[in-house]
Every structure is written in C-alpha cells, then in structure tokens.
Design a protein around this motif. Sequence first.
Motif, PDB file in Angstrom:
ATOM      1  N   ASN A 166       0.243  -1.132   0.192  1.00 14.53           N
ATOM      2  CA  ASN A 166      -0.103   0.068  -0.149  1.00 14.53           C
ATOM      3  C   ASN A 166       0.736   0.976   0.551  1.00 14.53           C
ATOM      4  O   ASN A 166       0.604   2.549  -0.147  1.00 14.53           O
ATOM      5  N   THR A 167       2.176   1.527   0.128  1.00 11.93           N
ATOM      6  CA  THR A 167       2.948   2.469   0.262  1.00 11.93           C
ATOM      7  C   THR A 167       3.690   2.397  -1.071  1.00 11.93           C
ATOM      8  O   THR A 167       4.559   3.188  -1.405  1.00 11.93           O
ATOM      9  N   GLY A 168       3.368   1.171  -1.934  1.00  8.87           N
ATOM     10  CA  GLY A 168       3.774   1.195  -3.301  1.00  8.87           C
ATOM     11  C   GLY A 168       4.696   0.518  -3.594  1.00  8.87           C
ATOM     12  O   GLY A 168       4.404  -0.212  -3.234  1.00  8.87           O
ATOM     13  N   PRO A 169       5.374   0.768  -4.655  1.00  6.45           N
ATOM     14  CA  PRO A 169       6.460  -0.659  -5.294  1.00  6.45           C
ATOM     15  C   PRO A 169       7.861  -1.406  -4.147  1.00  6.45           C
ATOM     16  O   PRO A 169       7.877  -0.349  -3.490  1.00  6.45           O
ATOM     17  N   ILE A 170       8.095  -2.577  -3.550  1.00  4.83           N
ATOM     18  CA  ILE A 170       8.684  -2.943  -2.558  1.00  4.83           C
ATOM     19  C   ILE A 170       9.679  -3.699  -3.610  1.00  4.83           C
ATOM     20  O   ILE A 170       8.979  -4.385  -3.606  1.00  4.83           O
ATOM     21  N   ARG A 171      11.303  -3.567  -2.986  1.00  3.30           N
ATOM     22  CA  ARG A 171      12.114  -4.927  -3.177  1.00  3.30           C
ATOM     23  C   ARG A 171      12.012  -5.369  -2.657  1.00  3.30           C
ATOM     24  O   ARG A 171      12.480  -4.700  -0.999  1.00  3.30           O
ATOM     25  N   LEU A 172      12.285  -6.305  -2.380  1.00  4.25           N
ATOM     26  CA  LEU A 172      12.801  -7.640  -0.933  1.00  4.25           C
ATOM     27  C   LEU A 172      14.369  -7.138  -0.795  1.00  4.25           C
ATOM     28  O   LEU A 172      14.738  -6.766   0.474  1.00  4.25           O
ATOM     29  N   GLU A 173      15.206  -6.238  -1.351  1.00  5.89           N
ATOM     30  CA  GLU A 173      16.495  -5.541  -1.994  1.00  5.89           C
ATOM     31  C   GLU A 173      16.536  -4.646  -0.823  1.00  5.89           C
ATOM     32  O   GLU A 173      17.031  -3.712  -0.010  1.00  5.89           O
ATOM     33  N   ASP A 174      15.418  -3.850  -1.002  1.00  9.77           N
ATOM     34  CA  ASP A 174      15.657  -2.467   0.317  1.00  9.77           C
ATOM     35  C   ASP A 174      15.516  -2.887   1.580  1.00  9.77           C
ATOM     36  O   ASP A 174      15.702  -2.088   2.340  1.00  9.77           O
ATOM     37  N   TYR A 175      15.365  -4.305   1.525  1.00  9.54           N
ATOM     38  CA  TYR A 175      15.203  -5.057   3.177  1.00  9.54           C
ATOM     39  C   TYR A 175      16.620  -4.898   3.952  1.00  9.54           C
ATOM     40  O   TYR A 175      17.154  -5.817   4.987  1.00  9.54           O
ATOM     41  N   ARG A 176      17.759  -4.900   3.207  1.00  7.46           N
ATOM     42  CA  ARG A 176      19.430  -5.867   3.683  1.00  7.46           C
ATOM     43  C   ARG A 176      19.685  -4.959   5.092  1.00  7.46           C
ATOM     44  O   ARG A 176      19.074  -3.521   4.640  1.00  7.46           O
ATOM     45  N   GLY A 177      20.427  -6.183   5.756  1.00 11.71           N
ATOM     46  CA  GLY A 177      20.366  -4.964   6.932  1.00 11.71           C
ATOM     47  C   GLY A 177      19.155  -5.682   7.592  1.00 11.71           C
ATOM     48  O   GLY A 177      19.748  -5.707   8.870  1.00 11.71           O
ATOM     49  N   LYS A 178      18.194  -6.260   7.474  1.00 15.09           N
ATOM     50  CA  LYS A 178      17.457  -7.526   8.048  1.00 15.09           C
ATOM     51  C   LYS A 178      17.136  -8.313   8.056  1.00 15.09           C
ATOM     52  O   LYS A 178      17.394  -8.600   6.727  1.00 15.09           O
ATOM     53  N   LEU A 179      16.784  -9.140   8.956  1.00 12.44           N
ATOM     54  CA  LEU A 179      16.392 -10.571   8.437  1.00 12.44           C
ATOM     55  C   LEU A 179      14.457 -10.042   8.093  1.00 12.44           C
ATOM     56  O   LEU A 179      13.912  -9.124   8.335  1.00 12.44           O
ATOM     57  N   VAL A 180      14.371 -10.577   7.427  1.00 10.15           N
ATOM     58  CA  VAL A 180      12.726 -10.791   6.745  1.00 10.15           C
ATOM     59  C   VAL A 180      11.786 -12.134   6.736  1.00 10.15           C
ATOM     60  O   VAL A 180      12.871 -13.468   6.047  1.00 10.15           O
ATOM     61  N   LEU A 181      10.903 -12.509   7.205  1.00  7.06           N
ATOM     62  CA  LEU A 181      10.429 -13.410   7.126  1.00  7.06           C
ATOM     63  C   LEU A 181       9.135 -13.243   5.725  1.00  7.06           C
ATOM     64  O   LEU A 181       8.581 -12.208   5.948  1.00  7.06           O
ATOM     65  N   LEU A 182       9.148 -14.247   5.227  1.00 11.25           N
ATOM     66  CA  LEU A 182       8.310 -13.904   4.223  1.00 11.25           C
ATOM     67  C   LEU A 182       6.923 -15.098   4.147  1.00 11.25           C
ATOM     68  O   LEU A 182       7.641 -16.512   4.171  1.00 11.25           O
ATOM     69  N   TYR A 183       6.079 -14.479   3.626  1.00  9.76           N
ATOM     70  CA  TYR A 183       5.388 -15.916   3.932  1.00  9.76           C
ATOM     71  C   TYR A 183       4.324 -15.448   3.147  1.00  9.76           C
ATOM     72  O   TYR A 183       3.830 -14.899   2.882  1.00  9.76           O
ATOM     73  N   PHE A 184       3.774 -16.691   1.878  1.00  9.59           N
ATOM     74  CA  PHE A 184       2.744 -16.769   1.225  1.00  9.59           C
ATOM     75  C   PHE A 184       1.517 -17.215   1.595  1.00  9.59           C
ATOM     76  O   PHE A 184       1.158 -18.216   2.025  1.00  9.59           O
ATOM     77  N   GLY A 185       0.428 -15.745   1.178  1.00 10.15           N
ATOM     78  CA  GLY A 185      -0.953 -16.469   1.504  1.00 10.15           C
ATOM     79  C   GLY A 185      -2.360 -15.479   0.932  1.00 10.15           C
ATOM     80  O   GLY A 185      -1.797 -15.179  -0.032  1.00 10.15           O
ATOM     81  N   TYR A 186      -3.498 -15.312   1.195  1.00  4.09           N
ATOM     82  CA  TYR A 186      -4.012 -15.067   1.331  1.00  4.09           C
ATOM     83  C   TYR A 186      -5.203 -14.654   2.173  1.00  4.09           C
ATOM     84  O   TYR A 186      -5.239 -15.572   3.147  1.00  4.09           O
ATOM     85  N   THR A 187      -5.464 -13.125   2.454  1.00  8.26           N
ATOM     86  CA  THR A 187      -6.994 -12.434   3.385  1.00  8.26           C
ATOM     87  C   THR A 187      -8.194 -13.173   3.877  1.00  8.26           C
ATOM     88  O   THR A 187      -8.732 -13.635   4.758  1.00  8.26           O
TER      89      THR A 187
END
Length: 355
Positions: free
Chosen positions: A49-70
Amino acid sequence: MKKLFILPAGILLFTLFVFLGYLSFGSHKFNGEVLQQPMKAAPIVLRANTGPIRLEDYRGKLVLLYFGYTSCPDVCPLSLANLKMALNELTPEEAAQIQVIFVSVDSARDTPESLGNYVKLFRDGFIGATGTREEIDLMTSAFGAKYKINPPDANGNYSVDHTSFTILIDRNGYYILKFPHGTPPLEMSEDLRYLIKNEIPVSAQILAGPTYTPVVCAVTLVPQYVQVGEWMYQHHCAQCHGAELAGNPAWQIPLEDGSHLPPPLDQTGSAWQYSEPDLLNLIKEGRNLDQPIHMPAFKSALADWEIQFIMTYMKSKWDVNQLNYQHGFMTLTPQATPTSQSTPLPPPTPATPSP
Ligand code: HEC
C-alpha cells in the motif's frame, strides 16, 4: 550452621557458572530448517500500500516471508499470529531488525490496500503485498513455494491451496532457513535472536565451505578453567595487556623504533586468528625479543598447561564466530563481510607483524 549453608551455596554457584558458560558458549541448534545451500533471493518487486517494494530494500534486516491470502480461513491467520508472538518474545530493538512480509497469491481479491489493513490487525510494521500473476509466479517459484487457486463454488467463492512455511532471508539477502507451518513462536524467536546476535550471517558461514559446521559451535569452555586462567593472566600478562585484555590504549600507533605496544587479546585484537599451537608457541617463545618493547618469552616462567589456562581465559572473551574460526570450523570468505547493521570484525591480517 555455617557449613550447612556453604554446600548449597557452592552447588548453586557451580550451577550458575555452568549455566553462564552454556549461555555464552553453548551451541545453537536451529529450530527452523536450515538450507544446505543458501540461496540469493531473486530481485523481486512487489506492490504494497506504500507503493512498490523490493526485497533488497530490507538488506540489513532479517526478512520473514509468507505466502497466503486474506480470505484464508485458518492457516494464514495462525501463521501471522505465530509470527506476531515470536516478535513479541524479542526486545523492541531486536524486533526492529525483522521485517515480516505477507505476500498474497490471490491478487484478484487482495489489493495492496486491503492487505495493508489486514496485516495491521496482527502487528504494526508487518507489510502486506502482492503483484501481478506473473510477479507472483516468479516469486513463488524462486522460493520453491506453490499455490493453486481452486474453482469457485456457486456463490463465486473460492479457496486457494498454498505452501505454508515461513521463509527467512538473512541480512545479506540470502534465503537460509524456513520455518515449517506450526513452528512454535518461542522456537522461532530463539532462532531469530541467535541470528540477530551473530555478526557473521549464517549464509556466509554456510557458504564458507565444507570445513564449516553451519550451526554447531563445538568449542566448550569449562568455567573453572576460565577462572584459573584469569587468575594467571592477572599475574603474568595484565601489566602489559591490561586488566581487561584491551591492550595498551595506544597499541595501534606505531612507535618510532619499530616496536609495538601490547595489543589487545580480547575479541577486538587478532589473537583469535592464530591457531591454538601458534598461539601457544608465540607465548612460549615471545616475539621481537630484540626490540625495546616486545612480547617476552614465557617458556621458563610458565608450563604449557598454565599457558593453556590463560588461553582459555582469552577465549572466553571471543565471540562464537572467532572461536569457530580458531578451531577451523569456519573460514573467512568475502561473503563474511558484515553488513552495516553489525559491528565489523577486525580484518584478517594480524595487527602486529611476526618476525
Ligand atoms: C612486558 C610486557 C608484556 C607481557 C608481560 C606480556 N606481553 Fe604479550 N605482548 C607484548 C607486546 C609488546 C606484544 C607485541 C609484540 C610485537 O608484536 O612486537 C605482545 C604480543 C602478544 C601476543 C600477540 C597478539 C597479536 O595479536 O599478535 C599475544 C597472543 C600475547 N602477547 C600474549 C601474552 C600473554 C598470554 C601474556 C601472559 C602470559 C603476555 N602476552 C604477557 C607485551 C607483553
């Protein structure tokens, strides 16, 4: 009366030592499934909702990714609730180093806006995102995730089957570990905390090659030996290397006559980069003995076993990676360069040249 008290107190103290030893030097066994070969996360763009995001934007953090649907009836809410609870186990500083991204594979019904509102129900800071069908397919296949949109019922409602593990991407952008569905939040938080504390990302440790045992630090320091070593250190070495092993404050400034002031022996120095036999030999034989300021030889003053106690004390000041390195469980590779988030390790060149 007094004697009665001393015994339990002694046992308590001993247990405490063993426990502290375990805390600082114990090995970490990951609860999540560690990938044998870490995978560089594909350069993927998503729509939040904030616009396009890239996974690389979160370098330096640990990213937890989950696939689902609301519209997911149970699996997704449970997974998100578990992630929320895992983060609640961490301190705010630790939790701030983690980014949860919920990716909807159902972009026909989920918009970036509705996703933003949905994930906010679980925890502020969670990101909800989706993409076009092509983007979602690219992303799921890149992470070995699968989904299948089922045919709609008479009312047009449909369900979506999807993989339900949580993907962990480390600070350098490597997919290194996954949490199977239903991993208890406490177990997740243990892994997360370990990864936050560890300066060299696990991906770098794994990539460092077959000599490295990825998740086990097999170095165990006996607390009593550390204590004896500290006592001996204070008597033989502290006058030059400092009571706290920090070395002479000016150790990095070269002296005019070419000699060196005593360097630190703790984790800020380079003593951990010597193998154990080399270190023993250096302390026995001394170094640059012809220089006005030099490392004296201790072979006539101390027995080998006494020096070994002192070395155990020194090791108690090194971090797990340095211990692993000295014991050959880990090599330093270009990938091991820490990210800006972590304090850098000293470069692998000894601070004081050997003769
Ligand atoms: C009289 C002062 C003095 C004492 C006492 C002393 N050292 Fe040193 N030590 C030095 C100096 C000076 C150097 C740097 C020598 C050089 O490179 O020329 C050094 C270097 C070292 C190094 C190499 C560190 C590195 O990063 O290259 C180790 C290890 C070390 N000392 C351990 C010990 C231990 C253990 C003791 C006690 C048993 C001890 N030293 C006692 C002065 C001392």
